[in-house]
Design an enzyme around this catalytic site. Structure first.
Site, PDB file in Angstrom:
ATOM      1  N   HIS A  36       0.838  -1.211   0.000  1.00 51.01           N
ATOM      2  CA  HIS A  36       0.000   0.000   0.000  1.00 51.01           C
ATOM      3  C   HIS A  36       0.871   1.260   0.000  1.00 51.01           C
ATOM      4  CE1 HIS A  36      -3.569  -2.420   0.812  1.00 51.01           C
ATOM      5  NE2 HIS A  36      -4.259  -1.349   0.512  1.00 51.01           N
ATOM      6  N   LYS A 101      -9.963  -8.095   7.578  1.00 51.33           N
ATOM      7  CA  LYS A 101     -10.630  -8.469   8.828  1.00 51.33           C
ATOM      8  C   LYS A 101     -10.612  -7.292   9.783  1.00 51.33           C
ATOM      9  CE  LYS A 101      -6.752 -10.551  11.345  1.00 51.33           C
ATOM     10  NZ  LYS A 101      -6.621  -9.770  12.574  1.00 51.33           N
TER      11      LYS A 101
END
Lengths: 175, 279
Positions: A36, A101
């Site tokens: 990222h 999650k």
């Protein structure tokens, strides 16, 4: 249970509501913290990205190595909140969905809402089950990051829960 | 004096690591099954069912139960009548870990804290040794994932905070962690000692089986009360909302200074992996 195929049609995503359980099949790209960071650096310096973000689904995950005869090793979701810093920009660049999650920030929820995107929660700790349902796994970027590189996955029937829907409703607020 | 060759230690660490990466402990499995029976939230039940199915898949296919095969935490109790010949002990442990993570197709997750460079072999292991009486070596292998490790905290409470302060610190840590550490969690708590001793004891507390309380009544009170309060938070499996947010709370005590009350809270995800062996 509903099965969705990635790349997703935004019309299909619009019908989902937070808390709904689904199966996800199709193409996903893995990206964790370091990937990222690099993608955002590429965007800042106008460098072409190694994969097309538009319409894509990112899976916050870093797989174990594959055994012989397997496409991929264990590959469950990682904690999405660590991607809070990067996720809004990626949704604004055309990312359609993310799978990870745990909860994500208000900024991410707003970005999902304004882009009619979606965030799915896979079940953390179920790495073997997800790994077993990955039928193809190809490295597309950042080989030096090892398991943190970007992999293009073809998956079948990933169990998931709609965690933040396209209206910005979150399953994590309801308890 | 009993001589133990470093090769025996290396092999034992290798075997324990291989087993730990693939299998949940039996008490953990039982605890998850019980949680599923008691849970009423549909999403949380779905999460628990998936987790139990995953444990089967991992076992059948000999795959890591979770892709976060963790950093290798090795706790070793070495009898003082043991003489270790061969390699340096830490080298033997590291070599056992490196071999297991390679041959087990485990993820290599260690890296430099600043450059983030990954050596690609999951070294080094984090080895804690303690010299005890006797002529044996007890080895505990605890692969520690970081989704849960990241949610751990250390509090330097004051004596006035007392038992209620300790319980509040434990519950607050789990509440702040929310959905992020893969609940239902197992909570290791180090009470007393110094800053460092409390943290290590919190880690050691995780080697006890979830659901087993301390034989000391006042400690059991802390464990039971904290567990009840955590489960009343409503976070549930994966943070989907539900009755079961923790599988257990396990406290380990050490004497401390008259001025202080250190409390370290180490969070373990529901994938409790811990293997023990003896040489």
């Amino acid at each position: 249970m509903k099965t969705l195929v990635s790349p997703f049609d935004k019309k299909d995503l619009a019908e989902l509501t937070a808390g709904q359980t689904v199966f996800i099949s199709g193409v996903l790209y893995t990206a964790r913290d370091e990937a990222h960071k690099r993608v955002c650096e590429y965007v800042r310096s106008n460098k072409p990205l190694p994969f097309d973000l538009k319409g894509a689904t990112i899976y916050y995950a870093g797989p174990c190595p594959a055994k012989e005869g397997k496409a991929c090793g264990s590959c469950g979701p990682t904690t999405s909140a660590r991607m809070n810093k990067y996720a809004p920009a990626l949704f604004d660049l055309g990312l359609t969905a993310a799978i990870g999650k745990g909860e994500m920030s208000e900024e991410v929820i707003k970005a999902i809402k304004r882009n009619n995107a979606c965030y799915f929660a896979a079940i953390g700790g179920a790495g073997a089950l997800y790994g077993d349902r990955i039928k193809k796994c190809d490295l597309v970027a950042f080989p030096d990051l090892l398991s943190e590189g970007v992999y293009r996955l073809e998956v079948e029937n990933f169990p998931a829960v709609v965690a933040i829907d396209s209206n910005g409703n979150s399953i994590y607020k309801n308890f | 004096m009993r001589k133990i060759n470093s090769k025996q230690i290396e092999y034992a660490v290798y075997r324990l690591a291989l087993k730990a990466g693939v299998n949940l402990t039996e008490p953990c499995l039982k605890s998850l099954e019980n949680s599923l029976k008691r849970e009423t939230s549909a999403s949380a039940k779905f999460a628990l069912e998936t987790v139990l199915e995953n444990a089967e898949t991992a076992k059948e296919q000999n795959m890591p139960v979770c892709q976060d095969t963790g950093v290798a935490v090795v706790l070793m109790e070495i009898g003082q009548e043991v003489f270790i010949e061969g390699k340096l002990l830490s080298d033997a442990v590291n070599d056992g870990v490196v071999r297991a993570y390679k041959e087990g197709y485990f993820r290599k997750s260690t890296c430099d804290p600043l450059t983030r460079e990954n050596p690609g072999d999951n070294s080094p292991a984090f080895l804690h040794t303690e010299i005890v009486s006797g002529d044996k070596i007890q080895i505990t292998f605890l692969p520690k994932g970081f989704g849960s490790e990241n949610m751990s905290k250390l509090y330097m409470l004051t004596p006035a905070d007392g038992v209620e302060g300790i319980i509040d610190a434990i519950v607050k840590t789990v509440e702040l962690a929310g959905s992020r550490p893969c609940p239902p969690v197992f909570v290791g708590v180090g009470i007393g000692g110094t800053f460092d001793v409390a943290a290590l004891n919190a880690k050691k507390a995780l080697t006890r089986n979830p659901g087993v309380f301390s034989p000391r009544e006042d400690v059991k009170y802390i464990e039971k009360t904290a567990l009840e309060k955590i489960n009343a938070l409503g976070i549930g499996a994966q943070g989907f909302g539900g009755k079961i947010t923790a599988l257990g709370v396990s406290c380990l005590l050490a004497p401390t200074h008259i001025s202080g009350l250190p409390v370290a809270v180490n969070i373990q995800c529901h994938a409790v992996r811990c293997e023990k062996g003896e040489i």
